[in-house]
Design an enzyme around this catalytic site. Sequence first.
Site, PDB file in Angstrom:
ATOM      1  N   ARG A   1      12.414   0.920   4.459  1.00 22.29           N
ATOM      2  CA  ARG A   1      13.739   0.794   3.884  1.00 22.29           C
ATOM      3  C   ARG A   1      13.746   0.539   2.388  1.00 22.29           C
ATOM      4  O   ARG A   1      14.806   0.560   1.765  1.00 22.29           O
ATOM      5  CB  ARG A   1      14.514  -0.320   4.599  1.00 22.29           C
TER       6      ARG A   1
ATOM      7  N   GLY B   1       3.258   2.093  -1.895  1.00 18.74           N
ATOM      8  CA  GLY B   1       3.635   2.607  -3.208  1.00 18.74           C
ATOM      9  C   GLY B   1       4.973   2.123  -3.708  1.00 18.74           C
ATOM     10  O   GLY B   1       5.533   2.697  -4.655  1.00 18.74           O
TER      11      GLY B   1
ATOM     12  N   GLY C   1       0.814  -1.212   0.000  1.00 18.12           N
ATOM     13  CA  GLY C   1       0.000   0.000   0.000  1.00 18.12           C
ATOM     14  C   GLY C   1       0.843   1.255   0.000  1.00 18.12           C
ATOM     15  O   GLY C   1       0.390   2.337  -0.359  1.00 18.12           O
TER      16      GLY C   1
ATOM     17  N   GLU D   1       6.781   5.037   7.686  1.00 18.79           N
ATOM     18  CA  GLU D   1       6.337   4.939   9.083  1.00 18.79           C
ATOM     19  C   GLU D   1       6.260   6.289   9.778  1.00 18.79           C
ATOM     20  O   GLU D   1       5.477   6.479  10.703  1.00 18.79           O
ATOM     21  CB  GLU D   1       7.340   4.091   9.882  1.00 18.79           C
TER      22      GLU D   1
ATOM     23  N   GLY E   1      13.610   6.846   3.616  1.00 17.24           N
ATOM     24  CA  GLY E   1      12.240   6.366   3.804  1.00 17.24           C
ATOM     25  C   GLY E   1      11.346   7.310   4.579  1.00 17.24           C
ATOM     26  O   GLY E   1      11.823   8.160   5.339  1.00 17.24           O
TER      27      GLY E   1
ATOM     28  N   ALA F   1      10.530  -1.225   8.063  1.00 11.96           N
ATOM     29  CA  ALA F   1      11.518  -0.210   8.442  1.00 11.96           C
ATOM     30  C   ALA F   1      11.623   0.946   7.439  1.00 11.96           C
ATOM     31  O   ALA F   1      12.604   1.675   7.450  1.00 11.96           O
ATOM     32  CB  ALA F   1      12.908  -0.847   8.644  1.00 11.96           C
TER      33      ALA F   1
END
Lengths: 156, 785
Positions: free
Chosen positions: B534, B493, B491, B742, B739, B532
């Site tokens: 990542r 992307g 989800g 999160e 990233g 993570a």
Amino acid sequence: MATHKISFNVNGIRETAEVPSNMTLLTLLRERLAITGTKRGCDTGECGACTVLMNAEPVNSCLVLAVEIDGTDIVTVEGLAQDGQLDPLQEAFIQHTGVQCGFCTPGILIAARALLDRNSKPSRREIKDALRGNLCRCTGYTRIIDAIQEAAEVGG
Amino acid sequence: MDAVSKSHVFPSPIGESVTRVDALEKVTGEAKFTDDLQFGAGLLYGQVVRSPHPHAIIKRVDVSRALALPGVRAAVTGEDSDDHIGLYLKDRYIFCRDRVRFVGDPVAGVIAVSESIADEACRLVEVEYEVLEPVLDPLQGVQEGAPLLHPDLGEYVVADFIDPKPGTNIANHFKVRKGDVEAAWSKCDVIVECDFRVPHVQHVPLETHVAVARVDQTGKIILWSSSQSPFAQRNLIAEALNMSQSDIRVIAPYVGGGFGSKAGVSVEGTAVVMARKVPGHPVKMRLTREEEFYCAFVRQGLIARTKVGAKSDGEILAMKTEYYWDAGAYTEYGVNITRASGYSSTGPYRIPNVHADSYCVYTNHPVGGPMRGFGMPEIHWGIEQIMDMVADELGMDKVAFRLKNCLRGGDKNVTGMTMHPIGLAECIEKASKAINWGEKAPASAPHKRRGKGLAIMWKAPAMPPNAGSSAWVRFNEDATVSLGIGGQEIGQGSFTVATQMAAATLGVPLDWIHISAPVDTKYSPYEWQTVASRLTWSMGNAIVQAAEDARRQILDIVAAYWDEDPNDLDVKDGQVISFKSENAIPLKDMVVYGLPLPDDQGWHGGPIIGHGNFMPTYITSLDNETGQGQRAVVHYTTGCQAVDLEVDTETGQIHLLRVASAFDVGKAINPDQVRAQMEGGVVQGASTAILECLQLKDGVPQNPSFTDYRIATSVDIPDEIIPIIVEVPQDDGPWGARGVGEHPMVPTAPAIANAVAAALGVRILEMPMTPEKVFLAIQEKLGEA
């Protein structure tokens, strides 16, 4: 368990089936007819992932028994595009990133279709209210609401 | 569908908000999730008998009555669990052998021809327990004499950066000792000490956990699973069953929401063990929503004791922290969350004296797993409130206080690592400005109070030092490209960003790239896990390398054909061109069939396939006693959220008016997707802040349904979310990217708490800030007055 013969339309196609009394519409669609766009999220009518149109009304297909659809028209997400043309809602969800994981998307598209069919120019508030029964854990809803508003504006 | 393809035409797709490559499949119902796959008449259904006790010894399991039920094909018990399983600490059996440790622990399984027969058979399994005293609180669990959950802790296989304490319930203890905290207190003009609590919450992916396993007649396993970690699942199951990784194949279709809960091994293990009993038959294990609340990983609870001291000019001198993580019955990721929270315990602040202890404590609660932010939302709940409290004591503006103390590039952080360039200060300035920080705004009614608050954050990918990625690109006859990756689309992307990176590096139009999905460990290149935040960074680097490898091969072949220097050639918009000769040739003329050599000397080239990999090579360990080291993490993503809200003093209801969300992502490969992550993270964070708590009574979840465990709906969202992208490049990120999946979850709850405190003058120290809790806090304050 007793079984029942039913006939109905799914996405414009005539179907007949013999179903046990306790089979839900969701199970009929997914496991008998292999129409899997409609998702199973809770089985208790709380998440909206299984929303389909039954005679143009949005229902949680996990709470509808298969025998109840005898003689009705059912529309699932697979039935939104017509003649290879996406529904304006589908177009708008693509353009506005109204999709992330995509699991709630079929149910939300159907709920939104039902909304626009009864109210072609909904306010933001009305869109939010119409989606109360459809949970999404990824998008934060904003883009979904944007997409529905855009689809309404282009006359969807 | 015109609109879709039009948007794919860009000179370079990097930094462009191209539409998601999976959107068309997902709006048409075409996208296949695990439970959508059709397995035909041979499909059997697995169901698990679960412990009703939080802590007990298994005295006897009898499956004979279940086996006698017509339609039941087989049953399994703890005797069918070969060896321990676990990511960092191998502390559990797939089916319990001698002891159960939480309500929901798998004791036995039955395999039947239908779900209803499997359910009925489960009720026929007889289990005799000897009930033990449970541990229901981490503070109880660390006390001497507390009931021991894992008497064999010292025997378990453990990763070298995890430090369990055999003979106790402590699965990991991580320490930071930096400077001299005790000496520093006397130099502080202001000291604030406070405890904060975070309850268990559930990830609530809309798709519950589901796996289908099939063991063939030769013993090889195929596992279809809704998985963030197909390769890690293959590896962990291979180790637990003493099998070769090559004999296990994991196929991972689209994931209907993960947020960490579908990383590692959970329901998949039970499916595999059951499938071994019925060779040739696929066995489906799908959690009901109720089971999901009982048995899936939860976000661990946390008790945080925190003390911060500062000088009158606002400089923070010292911080002392104790974290007690309610890890639950087993730890999977919990031990590493404990470590990550220890080495991030100061938040993104420059603090010379730090004393931190982070304990991972076994309790008889559901198994703690990673959830979006990997411990950071939990610890920032306390960090960012106590920083506000210190600023209040100092009489200092909260933005100014943070700008004075926040980490900047070149600073030494809590573990002694030199910070890479970060745009945290810019995030603070932009987020606060976006909500007109410092300007008083009136509430909309006399019984409402308005307040503004902010919170900052940092988070590094918490993973082993050598977590790697790989990728391949393979040209097809028409010069379209199959892009092989092992990272998952959950989800966030990732498939879209991967497509953009491959197209940009190869020099081909975006819609020529096709992800080879679903991820299949038999064919896909290795990827550690989709966790993570990542992938954009790590998998992105592998994709760039793979595409560069293919591009080099292409240029060499064409250079030979033209008798030119490959350095004078480039690939642009799907053709090879020469800057020198101005020659041009479409890729489709050479990427599979090669090119003829001059003067009929034969042919040159061949089907182009490029490969690449990436693994950070610079990670060093941290000292066991001090938590100090050169570079324990690859990088930190930082950001700030600022909240403008109103509280209804008659109902305690919080209404979010505006949330500004600013993050330094290094480089936004797809700005629209970055903004989408910020919006989703804000709402998920607000949902946990205001609504969510898995209520556990004697270890039993009290609210295992969407009626009783509320998550944010469309009417609960902020009136306005203002996403702000800051770009200070990451030196080893593709195009500078790091990233952000999160991170927007992390500062939301404390930013709301700080705004509530500004509005009401009361502090809520334990999530969630339900209307009831807020109302009672208002009443208490009125009582005091």
